[in-house]
Design a protein around this motif. Structure first.
Motif, PDB file in Angstrom:
ATOM      1  N   TRP A  95       0.814  -1.216   0.000  1.00  0.00           N
ATOM      2  CA  TRP A  95       0.000   0.000   0.000  1.00  0.00           C
ATOM      3  C   TRP A  95       0.849   1.269   0.000  1.00  0.00           C
ATOM      4  CZ3 TRP A  95      -4.562  -1.747  -1.002  1.00  0.00           C
ATOM      5  CH2 TRP A  95      -5.014  -2.949  -0.445  1.00  0.00           C
ATOM      6  N   GLY A  96       1.957   1.261   0.717  1.00  0.00           N
ATOM      7  CA  GLY A  96       2.665   2.518   0.944  1.00  0.00           C
ATOM      8  C   GLY A  96       4.157   2.475   0.705  1.00  0.00           C
ATOM      9  N   TRP A 119       6.245   3.640  -2.655  1.00  0.00           N
ATOM     10  CA  TRP A 119       7.027   4.863  -2.407  1.00  0.00           C
ATOM     11  C   TRP A 119       8.491   4.632  -2.731  1.00  0.00           C
ATOM     12  CZ3 TRP A 119      10.600   5.359   1.826  1.00  0.00           C
ATOM     13  CH2 TRP A 119      11.162   6.641   1.959  1.00  0.00           C
ATOM     14  N   ALA A 120       9.032   3.489  -2.279  1.00  0.00           N
ATOM     15  CA  ALA A 120      10.424   3.177  -2.584  1.00  0.00           C
ATOM     16  C   ALA A 120      10.627   2.993  -4.081  1.00  0.00           C
ATOM     17  CB  ALA A 120      10.854   1.916  -1.833  1.00  0.00           C
ATOM     18  N   TYR A 128      -7.449  -4.182   8.978  1.00  0.00           N
ATOM     19  CA  TYR A 128      -7.350  -2.790   9.434  1.00  0.00           C
ATOM     20  C   TYR A 128      -5.963  -2.242   9.121  1.00  0.00           C
ATOM     21  CZ  TYR A 128      -5.227  -4.767  13.760  1.00  0.00           C
ATOM     22  OH  TYR A 128      -4.428  -5.428  14.674  1.00  0.00           O
ATOM     23  N   PRO A 129      -5.617  -2.116   7.831  1.00  0.00           N
ATOM     24  CA  PRO A 129      -4.251  -1.726   7.469  1.00  0.00           C
ATOM     25  C   PRO A 129      -4.032  -0.236   7.214  1.00  0.00           C
ATOM     26  CG  PRO A 129      -5.374  -2.567   5.549  1.00  0.00           C
ATOM     27  CD  PRO A 129      -6.369  -2.604   6.659  1.00  0.00           C
ATOM     28  N   TRP A 130      -5.069   0.603   7.336  1.00  0.00           N
ATOM     29  CA  TRP A 130      -4.905   1.980   6.859  1.00  0.00           C
ATOM     30  C   TRP A 130      -4.873   3.032   7.958  1.00  0.00           C
ATOM     31  CZ3 TRP A 130      -8.548  -1.226   4.156  1.00  0.00           C
ATOM     32  CH2 TRP A 130      -8.023  -1.743   2.969  1.00  0.00           C
ATOM     33  N   LEU A 131      -5.388   2.721   9.137  1.00  0.00           N
ATOM     34  CA  LEU A 131      -5.392   3.677  10.241  1.00  0.00           C
ATOM     35  C   LEU A 131      -4.786   3.021  11.479  1.00  0.00           C
ATOM     36  CD1 LEU A 131      -9.015   5.121   9.911  1.00  0.00           C
ATOM     37  CD2 LEU A 131      -6.906   6.239   9.195  1.00  0.00           C
ATOM     38  N   TYR A 132      -4.124   3.828  12.308  1.00  0.00           N
ATOM     39  CA  TYR A 132      -3.616   3.302  13.571  1.00  0.00           C
ATOM     40  C   TYR A 132      -4.708   3.467  14.620  1.00  0.00           C
ATOM     41  CZ  TYR A 132      -1.124   2.879  17.949  1.00  0.00           C
ATOM     42  OH  TYR A 132      -0.750   2.505  19.214  1.00  0.00           O
ATOM     43  N   ASN A 154       3.968  -5.933  14.280  1.00  0.00           N
ATOM     44  CA  ASN A 154       3.613  -5.800  12.869  1.00  0.00           C
ATOM     45  C   ASN A 154       3.137  -4.374  12.627  1.00  0.00           C
ATOM     46  OD1 ASN A 154       2.153  -5.860  10.373  1.00  0.00           O
ATOM     47  ND2 ASN A 154       1.940  -8.082  10.554  1.00  0.00           N
ATOM     48  N   VAL A 155       3.887  -3.623  11.795  1.00  0.00           N
ATOM     49  CA  VAL A 155       3.600  -2.198  11.606  1.00  0.00           C
ATOM     50  C   VAL A 155       3.262  -1.852  10.158  1.00  0.00           C
ATOM     51  CG1 VAL A 155       5.054  -1.557  13.554  1.00  0.00           C
ATOM     52  CG2 VAL A 155       6.034  -1.588  11.247  1.00  0.00           C
ATOM     53  N   GLY A 156       2.929  -2.848   9.352  1.00  0.00           N
ATOM     54  CA  GLY A 156       2.546  -2.546   7.984  1.00  0.00           C
ATOM     55  C   GLY A 156       3.607  -1.757   7.242  1.00  0.00           C
TER      56      GLY A 156
END
Length: 583
Positions: free
Chosen positions: A206-207, A211-212, A435-439, A465-467
């Motif tokens: 997702w991110g 980005w990389a 629930y991968p988009w908000l903390y 696990n920090v996505g």
């Protein structure tokens, strides 16, 4: 007479040194100090940094980061020197107790007392010393018990002079200063409460992976290469973490696809591991390492044991000389149970893996860090009687939502391998539970579960696990602070943490309002995470978690609460100086 007086002076000075009071490292910096304090930056001049070029490469690297940080804060970059005769009269001396000739000389001359640090895990002495060497009037000495201890000491000073650990990943602006004074006295950074503290980059499509691939390092392709990991490893050191499970999602190039990844990890003194589906540092996802090296072959230990052992052995041979924690056991090729895995088969797997480690890592396999992660079906196998070697760390999982499933009993707490915890701030598995988009995991829940784990002697390893890393910055730092020093978390007080965090990164004038917003955000999410509003019952989708008919229109009250929260966020955002808005 001189023969009598000189030894007495040495004795008295030694008594004075060894009898002095040690302070913590929590408050090292004075913006305007006294004459006793050390001038890191004053009157437009920054103190040079003296480091032994033969000390560990991590210390050399972090000395450069520290020089960069002083430059960020003051506009002046301190010069890094390798000989006492070439430094300024006011200088920083950084090094490890065993690896730096300068630190050894200071100990020999009784200029510093390292007895409370030497031989400890990741500990450090920070002390202002007068006349350390000829030509130097005063020095700030940072003497670490090992390479990470020295690094943490330097980066703790960086944080306190105004460089947030999140200056890069969250765009937190650096605080500028005209003068930086370090308090006099002896300051001890004690060893951490938890030995290995790390993150798992997961579901990264997702991110951080795009980005990389498209922004930071397009030349490294569809994966996280050394350019990206260099930034991640720096972040980990700044957070006093030391451990990583690398990104491994479907179609992400494996960590070892890039030969320099393991070298960069070692240069930052980061201990590498691998997740519960990647034993022996091997990425087994479809189209990854197993499929590339044994195309078309079954990943079944009963029917293909020889090739699977060779597959594992090759990785240990390549990476065995670096700091690793080897995940033992076996699951399926993807994140699924191994269909052939029973208690006897898993015991044979572990035995074979330890023979590989004995061959390539250390003949005394009990000295090789190893972990068995009791994730999903493996926990059931363990409870059915799986025998785990005494020196292997048992890592207990949560339920993917922040509630630890099981903790060690009194007998298990005494195992020499100790216990660890695998925790989640995000999870991706289906539309109704992902629930991968908000903390949204409340700090109160994390405190309760990790404090309980610590009290059950799960102190060897904590991994979360920090996505994609973002947007879990608050949770990551909270988790790492607990792991570093549990004595500061005896009571559940997430509001204090939020105020301290917001004061540091946004300023005390905004801290209370930011803490209010975050507390309300966690309260609302605790009732139901925003990503989990869909129900799926008997093949039918619905959105009925909150009633529009009962409890005075429960659903509308929740919408109104979020609307109020959004307005509060907008108000804070517009009141912030422009330099803070990206953060």
């Amino acid at each position: 007479m001189k023969k009598i007086i000189l030894p007495l002076l040495v004795v008295f000075s030694t008594w004075s040194l060894f009898g002095q009071t040690d302070f913590s490292v929590d408050h090292l910096v004075n913006e305007k100090g006294t004459g006793k304090d050390f001038a890191l930056f004053k009157n437009g001049s920054a103190a040079n940094i003296l480091v032994d070029p033969k000390d560990d490469k991590t210390i050399i690297l972090v000395t450069g980061l520290f020089s960069d940080d002083v430059h960020r804060v003051t506009g002046i970059r301190p010069e890094v020197k390798s000989e006492p005769g070439s430094v300024s009269k006011n200088c920083v001396i950084a090094g490890s107790i065993e690896g730096s000739r300068f630190i050894k000389e200071l100990v020999k001359k009784h200029k510093i007392d390292v007895s409370k640090v030497k031989g400890q895990w990741e500990s450090c002495l920070i002390q202002v010393v007068d006349k350390p060497f000829k030509g130097i009037d005063r020095a700030l000495v940072v003497a670490g018990s090992d390479r990470r201890g020295t690094s943490y000491g330097l980066l703790e000073i960086s944080k306190q002079i105004g460089v947030s650990p999140w200056y890069y990943f969250a765009d937190v602006p650096v605080k500028k200063h005209d003068e930086l004074m370090i308090k006099s006295g002896s300051h001890i950074m004690k060893s951490p409460s938890v030995q290995y503290r790390g993150i798992f980059i997961n579901d990264e499509m997702w991110g951080i992976r795009p980005w990389a691939e498209k922004t930071l390092a397009p030349q490294e392709g569809k994966g996280l290469g050394p350019t990206t990991y260099r930034k991640i490893f720096e972040l980990l050191l700044r957070l006093k973490a030391n451990f990583l499970w690398p990104a491994m999602h479907l179609n992400t190039k494996p960590f070892n696809f890039y030969p320099n990844n393991k070298l960069v990890a070692d240069s930052f003194a980061i201990v590498m591991g691998s997740s519960h589906i990647e034993p022996m540092l091997r990425n087994n996802m479809r189209h990854a390492e197993w499929d590339a090296e044994y195309p078309g072959e079954s990943f079944n230990y009963v029917t293909n044991r020889d090739h699977i052992c060779k597959y594992w052995e090759k990785r240990v041979e390549e990476n065995g000389k670096y700091e690793n924690i080897y995940t033992l056991g076996k699951r399926g090729q993807d994140d699924e149970p191994g269909k052939e895995i029973t208690v006897p088969v898993l015991e044979q797997v572990i035995s074979d893996q330890r023979e590989i480690l004995r061959k390539w890592a250390n003949k005394d396999v009990t000295k090789v860090p190893q972990v068995l992660i009791l994730y999903t079906e493996v926990l059931n196998l363990y409870n059915q009687g799986l025998k785990v070697p005494e020196d292997v760390t048992i890592c207990w999982p949560d339920d993917n939502f922040g509630n630890i499933r099981q903790l060690p009993n009194a007998e298990e707490q005494q195992r020499s391998g100790g216990s660890g915890i695998y925790y989640h701030f995000q999870w991706l598995n289906g539309a109704t539970t992902a629930y991968p988009w908000l903390y949204t995991t409340s700090l109160g829940l994390t405190w309760m579960e990790m404090k309980k784990a610590y009290d059950h002697n799960a102190r060897k390893l904590w991994i979360v696990n920090v996505g994609d890393i973002k947007p879990y910055e608050i949770g990551i730092e909270f988790f790492m602070r607990m792991a570093w020093d549990m004595s500061k978390f005896k009571k559940n007080n997430p509001r204090k943490f939020l105020i301290d965090w917001a004061s540091r990164d946004f300023g005390p004038e905004y801290a209370l309002r930011i803490a209010d917003v975050m507390e309300k955000h966690y309260d609302l999410a605790y009732a139901r995470r925003p990503e989990q509003m869909m129900m799926f019952r008997r093949g039918v989708k619905s959105w009925e978690w909150f009633s529009i008919d009962n409890y005075n229109d429960e659903a509308q009250k929740r919408i109104d609460a979020y609307d109020t929260l959004i307005k509060q966020v907008d108000k804070i955002y517009h009141s912030l100086p422009d330099k803070y808005k990206d953060a």
